[in-house]
Scaffold this motif. Structure first.
Motif, mmCIF file in Angstrom:
data_model
loop_
_atom_site.group_PDB
_atom_site.id
_atom_site.type_symbol
_atom_site.label_atom_id
_atom_site.label_comp_id
_atom_site.label_asym_id
_atom_site.label_seq_id
_atom_site.Cartn_x
_atom_site.Cartn_y
_atom_site.Cartn_z
ATOM 1 N N MET A 1 -3.319 2.234 -7.525
ATOM 2 C CA MET A 1 -2.374 1.587 -8.450
ATOM 3 C C MET A 1 -2.386 2.259 -9.815
ATOM 4 S SD MET A 1 -2.545 -2.513 -7.646
ATOM 5 C CE MET A 1 -4.221 -2.645 -8.164
ATOM 6 N N GLY B 1 1.000 3.923 -10.127
ATOM 7 C CA GLY B 1 1.810 2.809 -10.608
ATOM 8 C C GLY B 1 2.202 2.850 -12.064
ATOM 9 N N ARG C 1 2.493 -0.243 -15.340
ATOM 10 C CA ARG C 1 2.395 -1.482 -14.572
ATOM 11 C C ARG C 1 1.173 -1.454 -13.642
ATOM 12 N NH1 ARG C 1 7.466 -4.091 -11.342
ATOM 13 N NH2 ARG C 1 7.008 -6.165 -12.117
ATOM 14 N N GLY C 2 0.940 -0.314 -13.015
ATOM 15 C CA GLY C 2 -0.207 -0.171 -12.127
ATOM 16 C C GLY C 2 -1.527 -0.287 -12.867
ATOM 17 N N TRP D 1 4.758 -6.677 -5.995
ATOM 18 C CA TRP D 1 4.778 -5.839 -4.803
ATOM 19 C C TRP D 1 3.363 -5.403 -4.420
ATOM 20 C CZ3 TRP D 1 3.126 -1.046 -3.467
ATOM 21 C CH2 TRP D 1 3.568 -0.553 -2.243
ATOM 22 N N ALA D 2 2.596 -4.939 -5.381
ATOM 23 C CA ALA D 2 1.231 -4.493 -5.106
ATOM 24 C C ALA D 2 0.359 -5.675 -4.670
ATOM 25 C CB ALA D 2 0.628 -3.814 -6.329
ATOM 26 N N ALA E 1 -2.001 -3.949 -13.753
ATOM 27 C CA ALA E 1 -2.395 -4.692 -12.555
ATOM 28 C C ALA E 1 -3.846 -4.394 -12.189
ATOM 29 C CB ALA E 1 -1.468 -4.355 -11.393
ATOM 30 N N SER F 1 0.692 -9.453 -12.117
ATOM 31 C CA SER F 1 1.136 -8.317 -12.919
ATOM 32 C C SER F 1 2.149 -7.436 -12.193
ATOM 33 C CB SER F 1 -0.065 -7.436 -13.297
ATOM 34 O OG SER F 1 -0.958 -8.135 -14.107
ATOM 35 N N TRP F 2 2.004 -7.331 -10.881
ATOM 36 C CA TRP F 2 2.846 -6.444 -10.083
ATOM 37 C C TRP F 2 2.985 -7.071 -8.693
ATOM 38 C CZ3 TRP F 2 1.302 -0.668 -8.912
ATOM 39 C CH2 TRP F 2 2.415 0.030 -8.443
#
Length: 182
Positions: free
Chosen positions: A50, A54, A57-58, A129-130, A61, A126-127
């Motif tokens: 991430m 990412g 954002r990654g 999808w992840a 997260a 935070s994210w």
């Protein structure tokens, strides 16, 4: 008192049923999941992916997930396991060879599950999808802890509650701190 006895009886039966799962997928997948989850290696690997792929954002997260995981491990392994001394499920209930690799510490709560749920819940905030991607291994870690004979389902449920609480704490603590400073 009868309610507690009924809950314990259900916990015992569910432990035996999950431990008895014997399919080619179970035999291949769950030991791999257990190995990846040891010492939170799975979550550190997810963090690395991430953070590298990412962007901002990654990294956000990753920071949230690692912090929540650290808090959850402290609460589950450093506090709850010291307060509750519960034996692991009896070895004779576990009909496969994984039973020899069980920890000696208290069964309650599942620290692996607490770390997994904390990491995944914090990442999802935070994210999304992840967080969804981390959800599958989180569920597999929880199932493996019962299948491998390390925990009762109630230990796993308690670990999940601790993990969710740690993630919520990480999510709300900055707002509480900022509110107090004004």
């Amino acid at each position: 008192m009868r309610v507690l006895a009924g809950l314990q009886n259900g916990d015992d039966r569910l432990t035996r049923r999950i431990a008895a799962w014997d399919s080619p997928v179970t035999r291949r997948l769950l030991p791999t999941v257990e190995e990846a989850a040891e010492h939170t290696k799975l979550w550190w690997a997810a963090s690395l992916v991430m953070a590298v792929l990412g962007g901002r954002r990654g990294r956000r997260a990753t920071a949230s997930g690692v912090l929540a995981m650290t808090v959850a491990e402290g609460l589950s392994n450093g506090v709850a396991k010291q307060l509750v001394d519960r034996r692991r499920p009896p070895a004779e209930w576990i009909p496969h060879r994984d039973v020899s690799d069980r920890p000696d510490s208290s069964s309650f709560p599942s620290g692996h599950t607490a770390a997994a749920v904390a990491f995944t819940t914090a990442v999802a905030a935070s994210w999304p999808w992840a967080g969804a991607a981390c959800g599958v291994p989180t569920v597999l870690v929880a199932v493996e802890r019962v299948h491998g004979g390390a925990h009762y389902p109630s230990d796993v449920a308690a670990g999940a509650v601790i993990g969710a609480a740690a993630a919520a704490l990480i999510r709300t603590a900055p707002r509480l701190f900022l509110r107090r400073r004004r």
